[in-house]
Write a protein that holds these residues in place. Structure first.
Motif, PDB file in Angstrom:
ATOM      1  N   ALA A   1       0.835  -1.207   0.000  1.00  0.00           N
ATOM      2  CA  ALA A   1       0.000   0.000   0.000  1.00  0.00           C
ATOM      3  C   ALA A   1       0.870   1.257   0.000  1.00  0.00           C
ATOM      4  N   MET A   2       1.993   1.219   0.744  1.00  0.00           N
ATOM      5  CA  MET A   2       2.892   2.369   0.765  1.00  0.00           C
ATOM      6  C   MET A   2       3.545   2.584  -0.599  1.00  0.00           C
ATOM      7  N   MET A   3       3.968   1.498  -1.250  1.00  0.00           N
ATOM      8  CA  MET A   3       4.565   1.645  -2.576  1.00  0.00           C
ATOM      9  C   MET A   3       3.543   2.155  -3.591  1.00  0.00           C
ATOM     10  N   SER A   4       2.306   1.729  -3.444  1.00  0.00           N
ATOM     11  CA  SER A   4       1.250   2.228  -4.322  1.00  0.00           C
ATOM     12  C   SER A   4       1.044   3.731  -4.123  1.00  0.00           C
ATOM     13  N   ALA A   5       1.014   4.164  -2.860  1.00  0.00           N
ATOM     14  CA  ALA A   5       0.853   5.591  -2.571  1.00  0.00           C
ATOM     15  C   ALA A   5       2.043   6.393  -3.096  1.00  0.00           C
ATOM     16  N   ALA A   6       3.254   5.837  -2.945  1.00  0.00           N
ATOM     17  CA  ALA A   6       4.448   6.506  -3.458  1.00  0.00           C
ATOM     18  C   ALA A   6       4.432   6.578  -4.974  1.00  0.00           C
ATOM     19  N   SER A   7       3.919   5.535  -5.612  1.00  0.00           N
ATOM     20  CA  SER A   7       3.811   5.526  -7.069  1.00  0.00           C
ATOM     21  C   SER A   7       2.904   6.650  -7.554  1.00  0.00           C
ATOM     22  N   ASP A   8       1.782   6.809  -6.882  1.00  0.00           N
ATOM     23  CA  ASP A   8       0.839   7.868  -7.246  1.00  0.00           C
ATOM     24  C   ASP A   8       1.490   9.246  -7.105  1.00  0.00           C
ATOM     25  N   LEU A   9       2.266   9.429  -6.048  1.00  0.00           N
ATOM     26  CA  LEU A   9       2.940  10.709  -5.838  1.00  0.00           C
ATOM     27  C   LEU A   9       4.025  10.938  -6.889  1.00  0.00           C
ATOM     28  N   CYS A  10       4.754   9.891  -7.261  1.00  0.00           N
ATOM     29  CA  CYS A  10       5.772  10.040  -8.312  1.00  0.00           C
ATOM     30  C   CYS A  10       5.133  10.414  -9.645  1.00  0.00           C
ATOM     31  N   TYR A  11       3.996   9.782  -9.939  1.00  0.00           N
ATOM     32  CA  TYR A  11       3.280  10.142 -11.166  1.00  0.00           C
ATOM     33  C   TYR A  11       2.878  11.616 -11.146  1.00  0.00           C
ATOM     34  N   LEU A  12       2.325  12.067 -10.038  1.00  0.00           N
ATOM     35  CA  LEU A  12       1.916  13.463  -9.928  1.00  0.00           C
ATOM     36  C   LEU A  12       3.112  14.401 -10.078  1.00  0.00           C
ATOM     37  N   THR A  13       4.243  14.063  -9.457  1.00  0.00           N
ATOM     38  CA  THR A  13       5.429  14.902  -9.537  1.00  0.00           C
ATOM     39  C   THR A  13       5.946  14.966 -10.974  1.00  0.00           C
ATOM     40  N   GLY A  14       5.897  13.828 -11.679  1.00  0.00           N
ATOM     41  CA  GLY A  14       6.263  13.841 -13.086  1.00  0.00           C
ATOM     42  C   GLY A  14       5.341  14.707 -13.912  1.00  0.00           C
ATOM     43  N   TYR A  15       4.053  14.627 -13.631  1.00  0.00           N
ATOM     44  CA  TYR A  15       3.078  15.449 -14.340  1.00  0.00           C
ATOM     45  C   TYR A  15       3.356  16.940 -14.111  1.00  0.00           C
ATOM     46  N   MET A  16       3.733  17.288 -12.887  1.00  0.00           N
ATOM     47  CA  MET A  16       4.043  18.685 -12.590  1.00  0.00           C
ATOM     48  C   MET A  16       5.331  19.126 -13.283  1.00  0.00           C
ATOM     49  N   ALA A  17       6.283  18.203 -13.443  1.00  0.00           N
ATOM     50  CA  ALA A  17       7.502  18.528 -14.186  1.00  0.00           C
ATOM     51  C   ALA A  17       7.184  18.796 -15.650  1.00  0.00           C
ATOM     52  N   VAL A  18       6.246  18.034 -16.222  1.00  0.00           N
ATOM     53  CA  VAL A  18       5.791  18.313 -17.589  1.00  0.00           C
ATOM     54  C   VAL A  18       5.220  19.720 -17.665  1.00  0.00           C
ATOM     55  N   ASP A  19       4.414  20.084 -16.667  1.00  0.00           N
ATOM     56  CA  ASP A  19       3.800  21.411 -16.664  1.00  0.00           C
ATOM     57  C   ASP A  19       4.848  22.512 -16.628  1.00  0.00           C
ATOM     58  N   GLU A  20       5.973  22.222 -16.016  1.00  0.00           N
ATOM     59  CA  GLU A  20       7.048  23.210 -15.936  1.00  0.00           C
ATOM     60  C   GLU A  20       7.930  23.182 -17.185  1.00  0.00           C
ATOM     61  N   GLY A  21       7.695  22.208 -18.070  1.00  0.00           N
ATOM     62  CA  GLY A  21       8.501  22.096 -19.272  1.00  0.00           C
ATOM     63  C   GLY A  21       9.785  21.320 -19.079  1.00  0.00           C
TER      64      GLY A  21
END
Length: 451
Positions: free
Chosen positions: A205-225
């Protein structure tokens, strides 16, 4: 400095591409422009490198990516006969295979302003190796002990709750505001949790939660270019999703990578990733099916597969009807998102008027909380309104985007504002265009205004 011997490895790869020297230089220049560091190389430079001249450190990644895009496979410094560099080594550290260790390396580089430039110029790679679900599922790292020795479900809830709040901040204020907070939380809180012992169900469950956060952080990096950085976070999300047997986040991440690729006009890569996301989610419910099929439609349209694009769009529409009849799920793929994909498919197929109509429908349906998306897509709508000759309507739409622009920190939106200024400048004799131009000059940062 050069060597006395021709670079036979580089020569072999250039022959394999089928490029002329001029075409090779142009391909390298295109990659440099995409990264934000435009180059103006010409055939004599390539000739010099082929004969043993050594390109500068900052140019070598551009050469590798240009070759990889043409040949359809990863190309290393060794393959092309170039020596390793400190920058290449540091970037490799950030994508090391260990899940928690690699996450700490990546997050620390992202947190440290003195090292962030290394990640900021990292390239989007079309030849990136994507781990298959069967390759990553069930991996568990050896337990590393910290001050605490066990992780519990309250810790998992903490990570999930923080991810929700960071996502809300991203929706409202843009990736540049929220991403540094996400990187810090990943390093200081999430990575230690991943090292702790605990029941297998809690660890997963912790790795799943961390995965979701990594995805979000990657998405935010895309937003920053920061597209190379985003890919690194996405890869960590895939690894963690596999380790936790989290099909949902694995598929969502692949789809996010497809969105990144299609926005950068890498259609074949976008289609491959969108199809992989759909294939990895055989038990998708109707809203998830719409979420996946909408992206498949956009990617298919970009590569010119009109029949597949129409089929996937119809699948998305049918699935969305089923999802909406079963109850609206706020915060997930919704009718506004589907209208946006309809607009993108129409635009790729050359129906700009139809794309404008679908974008307007998307804008009407969008929830107000998605401010960053609203600004970005209103700017896109205005560009297309101008393309069909509706100058005054475009100025009105850009004006609406400017209302929210000061509240959003987003590299993608900054670029849209720069595009707006370039497009509107030739029309400043028009009253509406002049008013928009003068207002924008007071709102947009001076360095974003073309001179």
């Amino acid at each position: 400095m050069g060597t006395s011997e021709p670079n036979m490895q580089f020569q072999r790869l250039v022959r394999e591409t089928g490029w002329t020297l001029r075409q090779c230089a142009q391909a390298i220049n295109r990659v440099g422009t995409e990264r934000g560091t435009p180059k103006q190389y010409r055939a004599p430079s390539v000739h010099q490198w082929l004969n043993g001249g050594m390109p500068r450190d900052d140019v070598r990644p551009l050469i590798l990516e240009a070759l990889a895009r043409q040949l359809g496979r990863p190309i290393t410094l060794t393959d092309v006969g170039f020596p390793d560099s400190a920058k290449e080594t540091e970037e490799t550290e950030a994508s090391s295979p260990g899940i928690s260790g690699g996450l700490v390396d990546l997050g620390r580089m992202d947190m440290d302003p003195s090292r962030r430039s290394v990640l900021g110029v990292a390239l989007f790679s079309v030849a990136l190796t994507i781990p298959n679900w069967t390759d990553v599922v069930g991996r568990m790292e050896a337990v590393q002990q910290g001050n605490r020795t066990r992780v519990g479900m309250p810790d998992v809830h903490t990570v999930s709750a923080m991810t929700e709040r960071l996502s809300s901040m991203d929706d409202q204020f843009g990736g540049r505001t929220a991403r540094p907070l996400a990187a810090t939380f990943l390093v200081n809180t999430v990575a230690p949790f991943l090292r702790m012992d605990g029941p297998e169900t809690v660890r997963k469950a912790m790795m799943s939660a961390a995965s979701d956060l990594c995805y979000l952080t990657g998405y935010m990096a895309v937003d920053e270019g920061l597209h190379g950085l985003a890919q690194r976070y996405y890869l960590k999300a895939l690894q963690l999703a596999g380790a936790s047997e989290d099909h949902l986040t694995y598929c969502t991440t692949l789809r996010g990578m497809s969105v990144q690729a299609v926005d950068l006009r890498h259609g074949p890569t976008a289609k491959r990733l969108a199809d992989a996301a759909a294939a990895a989610s055989p038990q998708a419910g109707p809203r998830m099916r719409a979420f996946l099929a909408g992206q498949q439609a956009h990617a298919a349209a970009q590569v010119g597969d009109r029949r597949a694009a129409r089929r996937y769009l119809k699948e998305a529409e049918t699935a969305m009807d089923k999802a909406e009849s079963a109850g609206r799920a706020f915060g997930s793929y919704d009718p506004a998102s589907l209208s946006y994909h309809t607009a993108q498919v129409r635009f790729e197929m050359g129906d700009v008027h139809g794309a404008v109509a679908a974008m307007q429908e998307s804008d009407r349906k969008r929830y107000d909380v998605y401010r960053r998306t609203r600004v970005k897509e209103r700017a896109i709508l205005a560009e297309r309104q101008l393309a069909v000759g509706h100058l005054e309507a475009a100025c009105e739409t850009w004006g609406l985007a400017l209302n929210d622009y000061p509240l959003v920190q987003s590299g993608r939106i900054d670029q849209r504002m720069t595009t707006m200024m370039s497009l509107i400048a030739p029309h400043v004799r028009n009253h509406d265009a002049q008013a928009l131009y003068e207002r924008a000059r007071d709102v947009i940062r001076p360095d974003l205004i073309p001179h």
